[in-house]
Motif scaffolding. Structure first.
Motif: not given
Lengths: 267, 176
Positions: A15, B67-68, A9, A19, B72, B138-140, B159-160, B163, B79, B143-145, A25, B135, A29
């Motif tokens: 994650y 927070k992941g 997906s 985002g 992250t 999202l990574y640099f 988007i999902k 990526i 960032r 941005y959230t999805q 999150n 990329i 997990q």
């Protein structure tokens, strides 16, 4: 749950990027703990991002972690151990001082609240008093005005002319107080209905033979005039007074079909 | 991996400097790389990289798994620091032709001197512009999805899946 589908997906890529929401999150997990494939996939994705970001590195700062470590040491709080043993009360002093300070702050805060309430109350009272003063002043002013008016009407030079209702408005009436010497007419129009919008009453001085009307005024602020007494100047040798309803702004000659009241000056 | 990250992180959260040093050696290149990719100034990136690790130390207590991943979390701090820098007036005055272009902006002759150009190019081989953009967001840019979906005017689902495809290509290029 279909692990393959979940991985496909794209949620794990999000994650790793940060985002997702905190709830999402935790959900990821939860699944990662349950399904090792998911955990492995997360680590592989992270590895790709690590590779990508490391390739953009301009190299580490000079002295790398050494300079960081020295700053970490700087941050260590004071309190050398020697003085700690000798004078432990100094710590309590600090606490006591801050406690007193805190109590002081609370006291000041409460005091301030009290004062604010008081100020509000005083302001309220002040406003009330101001209103009362204004009302009283208005009363005095009204009274003065009425007295002045009465004095004018009681003047011995005044001739009173009652104006009776005519065909269009038999119920209406008015009264003219004419001071010939001062060339003034005081018109009491309490007995006239409010004019319809777009119309106004106009007052005429009349000579009877031949019939010659002369406008002596328009009662523009009829509705707002609380006493319903108008002061008009009248230099004419009037034999009668009449009031007609005219379009706003008045007319050159009276519209006789709209004659509301009429009265002849007595001999 | 020989060391367990979770253990290191919890030691670090108890202000263990050695654990922090281990985490630094694991992630410093990445953090410096992200900052560099955003602000595109090598020297300043190194200074900020140092600052970011000081922030990470100061904020250690605020990290939790909601927070992941730990990476992250520090990626996010890096960032934000770099983007703040970009926005700061001082920086604008210093470099007038500033723009928020994507991370591949560092692949220009003036920036190439120290970075692993070959490594970066080989990772990005055959990657479409669409992927680079996503990329980057999202990574640099962090941005959230949802934000990425709004920015690119695509549904979140797209988007999902996109990526996923983009990162798969990078993994293929890197043999991961």
């Amino acid at each position: 749950m279909d692990v393959k589908k979940y991985i496909a997906s794209g949620i794990l890529e999000l994650y790793v990027s940060g985002g997702l929401s905190p709830e999402e999150n935790l959900e990821v997990q939860h699944y990662a703990i349950k399904h090792p494939e998911i955990q492995e996939e997360i680590e592989a994705i992270e590895k790709a991002i690590l590779r990508l970001t490391a390739a953009a590195s301009p190299g580490l700062p000079e002295n790398g972690f050494t300079s960081i470590r020295s700053e970490l040491d700087d941050v260590i709080p004071f309190a050398p151990s020697a003085s700690k043993k000798k004078t432990p009360w100094i710590h309590y002093l600090g606490w006591a001082a801050s406690l007193i300070f805190a109590i002081g702050l609370i006291w000041v805060y409460l005091e301030n609240q009290d004062l604010k309430t008081e100020v509000q109350m005083v302001n309220g009272q002040k406003q009330q008093l101001e209103e009362e003063i204004l009302n009283a002043r208005e009363l005095v002013a009204d009274k003065d005005a009425i007295e002045t008016m009465l004095n004018k009407l009681r003047n011995r030079d005044i001739t009173v002319i009652p104006l009776g209702g005519q065909t269009i408005a038999p119920e209406s009436y008015a009264r003219a107080y004419w001071n010939k010497k001062e060339k003034k007419v005081y018109l009491d129009v309490q007995g006239l209905p409010d004019p319809p919008s777009g119309y106004t009453y106009q007052v005429w001085s009349l000579k009877l033979d031949p019939l010659t009307p002369t406008s002596i005024g328009i009662l523009d602020d009829f509705v707002s005039n609380e006493t319903a007494i108008f002061e008009l100047s009248n230099p004419n040798e009037s034999e009668a007074f009449g009031i007609t309803l005219e379009p706003k702004g008045g007319s050159e000659t009276p519209t006789l079909e709209q004659l509301y009241t009429l009265g002849a000056v007595g001999p | 991996m020989a060391v367990n990250i979770d253990t290191l992180v919890s030691q670090f959260q108890q202000k263990d400097k050695s654990a922090f040093e281990a985490l630094y050696s694991m992630y410093a290149e990445n953090i410096c790389g992200v900052i560099h990719a955003i602000i595109k100034d090598q020297e300043r990136a190194q200074e900020l990289c140092h600052d970011v690790f000081m922030k990470i130390w100061d904020k250690s207590a605020t990290y939790d798994t909601s927070k992941g991943r730990f990476f992250t979390w520090i990626l996010n701090i890096a960032r934000n620091t770099a983007i703040d820098e970009l926005r700061s007036k001082a920086y604008k005055n210093q470099k007038k032709n500033l723009q928020m272009d994507s991370f591949v902006g560092i692949l220009t002759p003036e920036h190439e001197m120290n970075i692993d150009t070959i490594g970066l190019q080989s990772l990005l081989k055959g990657i479409k512009e669409k992927c680079i953009q996503l990329i980057d967001l999202l990574y640099f840019k962090g941005y959230t999805q949802k934000e990425a979906a709004e920015k690119l005017k695509k549904p979140v689902g797209t988007i999902k899946t996109r990526i996923r495809a983009c990162i798969s290509e990078i993994r293929k290029n890197g043999g991961l």
